[in-house]
Scaffold this motif. Structure first.
Motif, short mmCIF file in Angstrom:
data_model
loop_
_atom_site.label_atom_id
_atom_site.label_comp_id
_atom_site.label_asym_id
_atom_site.label_seq_id
_atom_site.Cartn_x
_atom_site.Cartn_y
_atom_site.Cartn_z
N ARG A 1 0.85 -1.20 0.00
CA ARG A 1 0.00 0.00 0.00
C ARG A 1 0.88 1.25 0.00
N GLU B 1 -5.97 5.04 7.87
CA GLU B 1 -5.43 3.88 7.14
C GLU B 1 -3.92 3.80 7.32
N SER C 1 0.66 7.26 9.80
CA SER C 1 -0.03 6.57 8.69
C SER C 1 0.82 5.44 8.10
#
Ligand code: SAM
Length: 293
Positions: A88, A158, A189
């Motif tokens: 990610r 997230e 994060s």
């Protein structure tokens, strides 16, 4: 003997960068393709015989068709291949789409969120720099958010493995992306072992910005350093990119492992390679001395 006025008439229309008060690069403008004051900044796109299409925001060159690959390859492949298992990614800024294009070349990446404050930059770059994003905004892994990057990371819940801040300089809308609250928001994060990398200016010309980032990273990351890339239109020397991470080993991954990961990634580059990856973290002595102070 022609007078300056006559020379002025004979000289082509030029764009002179205004990042520095008393020094700047200048381009002969073949054609202005787009110019406007957006909600956030002055945006101009023009063509130049040497660099192809050029985009400037608030008078500062952001990207050109000819040399964009250098910065976009280094700011993405260096942290991604050092990390080794990126799923990610968060991109802050990056409106021209070049960083997004390079990130998406890594097939193991499952999701990319991109937070860009100015939708006009995205729209105009898709139109005038189609090779920068090369269709990346349509990739199902991508979520484009139009927002201020600092607001996003401060409120974000997230987690990401890599955060890339591809911002303008610390003036105007980009200023907040060089603050401690932004860096802390990025740290919050990141997954364990995550890496923050940012655009941090040309160290020969903007040494104070390098020093300030180093000081601010000290309160946020265990390991903080810089790596460099020679970008012709980020004028005045090598472009300095910041590195923040809680795992010091990630900045020193052995060359043969980077080489294996690069070969496994399976794509061709034009600037980045494992040797430059290692060399990029070696900084000029005048930068090392300032960081040591
Ligand atoms: N590669 C360039 C460089 O090194 O200077 C940066 C290119 S990219 C065009 C910079 C982007 O940062 C722009 O699209 C600009 O709109 C965006 N930006 C500036 N401030 C921002 C903010 N606070 N939040 C999100 N994006 C921002």
């Amino acid at each position: 003997m022609a007078t300056l006025d006559e020379l002025g008439i004979m000289m082509a229309k030029r764009f002179t960068e205004t990042l520095y008060d008393t020094f700047g690069q200048s381009f002969v403008v073949e054609e202005v393709l787009f110019e406007s004051r957006t909600e956030h900044q002055h945006l101009i796109i023009f063509s130049n015989q040497h660099f192809g299409r050029v985009m400037a925001l608030d008078g500062v060159v952001q990207t050109t068709e000819k040399d964009e690959f250098i910065y976009h390859e280094m700011l993405t492949h260096t942290p991604i291949l050092a990390h080794g298992n990126v799923k990610r990614v968060l991109i802050i800024g990056g409106g021209d789409g070049g960083i997004l294009r390079e990130v998406l070349r890594h097939t193991g990446i499952e999701h990319v969120t991109m937070v860009e404050i100015d939708s006009a930059v995205v729209d105009m770059c898709i139109k005038y720099f189609p090779q920068h994003s090369a269709g990346s905004f349509e990739d199902p892994r991508v979520k484009l958010v139009i927002d201020d990057g600092v607001d996003f990371v401060v409120n974000n819940q997230e987690k990401f493995d890599i955060i890339i801040s591809d911002s303008t300089d610390p003036e105007g809308p980009g200023e907040v992306l060089f603050t401690s609250s932004f860096y802390q928001g990025c740290k919050n994060s990141l997954n364990e072992g995550g890496i923050l990398v940012t655009q941090n200016g040309v160290s020969f010309m903007q040494l104070d910005e390098v020093k300030t980032t180093y000081q601010r990273f000290n309160d946020v990351f265990v390991d903080r350093w810089f790596f460099t890339a020679a970008v012709p239109t980020y004028v005045g020397g090598v472009m300095t990119l910041s590195w923040g991470c809680d795992n010091p080993e990630l900045r020193n991954v052995p060359h043969d492992i980077i080489q294996q990961r690069f070969e496994k990634a399976g794509f061709k580059t034009r600037y980045y390679n494992p040797a430059i990856h290692a060399a990029a973290f070696a900084l000029p002595q005048y930068v090392v001395d300032v960081l040591a102070d």
